[in-house]
Write an enzyme that holds these catalytic residues in place. Sequence first.
Site, PDB file in Angstrom:
ATOM      1  N   LYS A 172       0.866  -1.189   0.000  1.00  0.00           N
ATOM      2  CA  LYS A 172       0.000   0.000   0.000  1.00  0.00           C
ATOM      3  C   LYS A 172       0.898   1.233   0.000  1.00  0.00           C
ATOM      4  O   LYS A 172       1.541   1.560   0.999  1.00  0.00           O
ATOM      5  CB  LYS A 172      -0.902   0.056   1.236  1.00  0.00           C
ATOM      6  CG  LYS A 172      -1.919   1.194   1.083  1.00  0.00           C
ATOM      7  CD  LYS A 172      -2.379   1.801   2.372  1.00  0.00           C
ATOM      8  CE  LYS A 172      -1.692   3.052   2.789  1.00  0.00           C
ATOM      9  NZ  LYS A 172      -1.810   4.219   1.924  1.00  0.00           N
ATOM     10  N   GLY A 225       7.055   5.813   8.017  1.00  0.00           N
ATOM     11  CA  GLY A 225       6.128   6.944   8.083  1.00  0.00           C
ATOM     12  C   GLY A 225       6.236   7.640   9.420  1.00  0.00           C
ATOM     13  O   GLY A 225       7.312   7.692  10.017  1.00  0.00           O
ATOM     14  N   GLU A 247      10.206   2.215  10.447  1.00  0.00           N
ATOM     15  CA  GLU A 247      11.144   3.336  10.271  1.00  0.00           C
ATOM     16  C   GLU A 247      10.326   4.607  10.403  1.00  0.00           C
ATOM     17  O   GLU A 247       9.397   4.827   9.622  1.00  0.00           O
ATOM     18  CB  GLU A 247      11.821   3.289   8.892  1.00  0.00           C
ATOM     19  CG  GLU A 247      12.840   2.183   8.736  1.00  0.00           C
ATOM     20  CD  GLU A 247      13.974   2.242   9.743  1.00  0.00           C
ATOM     21  OE1 GLU A 247      14.253   3.353  10.274  1.00  0.00           O
ATOM     22  OE2 GLU A 247      14.551   1.192  10.037  1.00  0.00           O
ATOM     23  N   CYS A 281      13.633  11.773   6.358  1.00  0.00           N
ATOM     24  CA  CYS A 281      13.699  11.429   7.788  1.00  0.00           C
ATOM     25  C   CYS A 281      15.119  11.584   8.300  1.00  0.00           C
ATOM     26  O   CYS A 281      15.330  11.703   9.499  1.00  0.00           O
ATOM     27  CB  CYS A 281      13.169  10.031   8.030  1.00  0.00           C
ATOM     28  SG  CYS A 281      13.846   8.817   6.917  1.00  0.00           S
ATOM     29  N   GLU A 379       9.662  16.625  14.928  1.00  0.00           N
ATOM     30  CA  GLU A 379      10.065  16.553  13.516  1.00  0.00           C
ATOM     31  C   GLU A 379       9.200  17.517  12.708  1.00  0.00           C
ATOM     32  O   GLU A 379       7.981  17.453  12.767  1.00  0.00           O
ATOM     33  CB  GLU A 379       9.869  15.122  12.994  1.00  0.00           C
ATOM     34  CG  GLU A 379      10.410  14.932  11.600  1.00  0.00           C
ATOM     35  CD  GLU A 379      10.301  13.487  11.112  1.00  0.00           C
ATOM     36  OE1 GLU A 379       9.211  12.885  11.277  1.00  0.00           O
ATOM     37  OE2 GLU A 379      11.281  12.980  10.558  1.00  0.00           O
TER      38      GLU A 379
HETATM   39  P1  NDP Z   1       1.739   8.504   7.909  1.00  0.00           P
HETATM   40  O1  NDP Z   1       2.417   7.742   8.974  1.00  0.00           O
HETATM   41  O2  NDP Z   1       0.337   8.903   8.145  1.00  0.00           O
HETATM   42  O3  NDP Z   1       1.764   7.686   6.535  1.00  0.00           O
HETATM   43  C1  NDP Z   1       2.692   6.692   6.179  1.00  0.00           C
HETATM   44  C2  NDP Z   1       1.956   5.531   5.534  1.00  0.00           C
HETATM   45  O4  NDP Z   1       1.116   4.900   6.495  1.00  0.00           O
HETATM   46  C3  NDP Z   1       1.035   5.964   4.393  1.00  0.00           C
HETATM   47  O5  NDP Z   1       0.994   4.967   3.409  1.00  0.00           O
HETATM   48  C4  NDP Z   1      -0.298   6.076   5.107  1.00  0.00           C
HETATM   49  O6  NDP Z   1      -1.404   6.028   4.255  1.00  0.00           O
HETATM   50  C5  NDP Z   1      -0.223   4.869   6.007  1.00  0.00           C
HETATM   51  N1  NDP Z   1      -1.147   4.889   7.133  1.00  0.00           N
HETATM   52  C6  NDP Z   1      -1.745   5.967   7.728  1.00  0.00           C
HETATM   53  N2  NDP Z   1      -2.547   5.557   8.727  1.00  0.00           N
HETATM   54  C7  NDP Z   1      -2.466   4.211   8.780  1.00  0.00           C
HETATM   55  C8  NDP Z   1      -3.055   3.201   9.609  1.00  0.00           C
HETATM   56  N3  NDP Z   1      -3.907   3.498  10.602  1.00  0.00           N
HETATM   57  N4  NDP Z   1      -2.742   1.910   9.388  1.00  0.00           N
HETATM   58  C9  NDP Z   1      -1.883   1.584   8.411  1.00  0.00           C
HETATM   59  N5  NDP Z   1      -1.312   2.481   7.576  1.00  0.00           N
HETATM   60  C10 NDP Z   1      -1.583   3.781   7.772  1.00  0.00           C
HETATM   61  O7  NDP Z   1       2.609   9.737   7.577  1.00  0.00           O
HETATM   62  P2  NDP Z   1       2.231  10.935   6.565  1.00  0.00           P
HETATM   63  O8  NDP Z   1       2.512  10.480   5.202  1.00  0.00           O
HETATM   64  O9  NDP Z   1       0.875  11.472   6.852  1.00  0.00           O
HETATM   65  O10 NDP Z   1       3.287  12.001   7.035  1.00  0.00           O
HETATM   66  C11 NDP Z   1       3.087  12.681   8.269  1.00  0.00           C
HETATM   67  C12 NDP Z   1       4.406  12.930   8.955  1.00  0.00           C
HETATM   68  O11 NDP Z   1       5.137  11.707   9.095  1.00  0.00           O
HETATM   69  C13 NDP Z   1       5.346  13.826   8.193  1.00  0.00           C
HETATM   70  O12 NDP Z   1       5.079  15.144   8.401  1.00  0.00           O
HETATM   71  C14 NDP Z   1       6.672  13.392   8.773  1.00  0.00           C
HETATM   72  O13 NDP Z   1       6.885  14.023   9.994  1.00  0.00           O
HETATM   73  C15 NDP Z   1       6.507  11.917   9.023  1.00  0.00           C
HETATM   74  N6  NDP Z   1       7.052  11.085   7.938  1.00  0.00           N
HETATM   75  C16 NDP Z   1       8.227  10.464   8.156  1.00  0.00           C
HETATM   76  C17 NDP Z   1       8.782   9.707   7.150  1.00  0.00           C
HETATM   77  C18 NDP Z   1      10.058   9.031   7.343  1.00  0.00           C
HETATM   78  O14 NDP Z   1      10.669   8.613   6.364  1.00  0.00           O
HETATM   79  N7  NDP Z   1      10.497   8.868   8.557  1.00  0.00           N
HETATM   80  C19 NDP Z   1       8.158   9.554   5.854  1.00  0.00           C
HETATM   81  C20 NDP Z   1       6.905  10.242   5.724  1.00  0.00           C
HETATM   82  C21 NDP Z   1       6.389  10.949   6.753  1.00  0.00           C
HETATM   83  P3  NDP Z   1      -2.015   7.420   3.656  1.00  0.00           P
HETATM   84  O15 NDP Z   1      -0.946   7.972   2.803  1.00  0.00           O
HETATM   85  O16 NDP Z   1      -3.193   6.986   2.884  1.00  0.00           O
HETATM   86  O17 NDP Z   1      -2.328   8.268   4.827  1.00  0.00           O
END
Ligand code: NDP
Length: 478
Positions: A172, A225, A247, A281, A379
């Site tokens: 996903k 995420g 991560e 990140c 962050e």
């Molecule tokens: P999220 O954690 O919301 O999203 C990461 C992934 O998880 C996406 O595919 C998202 O889907 C999915 N997801 C969201 N909710 C659920 C759930 N309940 N169960 C399973 N999967 C889920 O991060 P965001 O993309 O919204 O980014 C928000 C913040 O996260 C950023 O501002 C940053 O601070 C951090 N981030 C950190 C990253 C890293 O590499 N460490 C990478 C990206 C973000 P969907 O996209 O549909 O919401």
Amino acid sequence: MTKYDNLINGEWVSFGNYNDNVNPSDTNDVIGSYSYGDADSVAHAVEAAQAARDSWANSTPQARHDLLDAVGNALAARSSEFGALLAREEGKTLAEGVGETMRASQVFKFFAGEALRVAGELQTSVRPDIDVEITREPVGIVGLITPWNFPIAIPAWKIAPALAYGNCVILKPADLTPACAHVIATLLHENGCPAGVFNLVMGRGSTVGEAIVTHPDIDAISFTGSVGTGHHIAEVCGKMQKKVQLEMGGKNPMVVLDDADLSVAVSACLNGTFFSTGQRCTASSRLIVQEGIHDAFVAELSKQMQALKVGDARDPDTQIGPVVDEKQLKSNLEYIELARKEAGEVIGGERLELDAPGFYQAPALFLGTDNSMRINREEIFGPCGSVLKVADLEEAISVANDTDFGLSAGICTTSLKSARTFKRRAEAGMVMVNLPTAGVDYHVPFGGRKGSSFGPREQGRYAVEFYTTVKTSYVFAG
Ligand code: NDP
């Protein structure tokens, strides 16, 4: 408008519910419309993976090698096209988009080789006439949940080891970046990936992501995420006894000592803090600078930062593309507003209105900050860096380690002794000396400590820990 579907059991499947994928450099530009699934779509994909899992687990290393190698070759051959798509979808510059596509290619080719190198161990038993064999087997069906910030490289570094070690996959991708994941799905499909071995289910985290995490027949979850979502996934997986790898965020320190080469330090900080619009990140968000070099460093970094060209990601002259969407931009601007209250001074950080409607922000530098401020604890995930002044290496190490995170940590110094001390005492999964905190190799482990990561490392040979399970067999030959 082109419509894009999901890959399940070797077929392109529509669930209706088409969502537009909008270019953050120009919101009038819609890349395509992507069909989003739900919990039933995930169940359908899991059924397909279950039907395929035994034959893929028992497939030859040669077959797995050939598939991954072919996908790696296709990504490299079309890196300009896919890099441009990435720039259009996520807002990285063209050079960064092509570079990331090449990285995805290298990852596939690395794991094509690893598929041929799955080794075991033969040990002598403590009992007579018995052989003990330790072998690695696939975990089974793995759910991969990926973020938007590396939309082709992160799916690649989860999919390639999963398949190399004989697992079936349900991917996903992030809601904001389905196009790059769709590219990988297409290449796997076109290069003969057997039906059900790799499945793409696009959709929202709250529906598709949640269904993947909670499905009883998915054996392991690899997630990149935010911290909040990561913690939730860890809790569910803990209860269900699923293998899990997370991560998450970073608040990465970059120390600049008085004896640093100023141009090396400024260039490492400019890259680490602002490139890829700060949406990494591993970005350097806390610049911990010794007092003797502080003023010269700040003067040079702010000059170079203000000269960076912010613009449409597809323009080859652009150095900083747009922020990924309105929500992230709003969050960045709120942190910049907070910095105006917390910090001594803020340079840059304005919302920019350019020719096309997009999510543009000038890079921001916060001066006169201390480590207790929210801007230095949370962050931000945008092109923003804080400068913290310190007296010496000891204070720098203490400030660097005073954080909930522990992904990457850097130091700029010409002293071997200081570099060695920092390398040994930094509480981080990755340490950089005279290099940006972001920017890593693909053949070595990636991951952090404390709040940044959970579970085995990703990438390189260390990926085998997550994507396989160990079996110990005892044989008495009679
Ligand atoms: P999220 O954690 O919301 O999203 C990461 C992934 O998880 C996406 O595919 C998202 O889907 C999915 N997801 C969201 N909710 C659920 C759930 N309940 N169960 C399973 N999967 C889920 O991060 P965001 O993309 O919204 O980014 C928000 C913040 O996260 C950023 O501002 C940053 O601070 C951090 N981030 C950190 C990253 C890293 O590499 N460490 C990478 C990206 C973000 P969907 O996209 O549909 O919401």
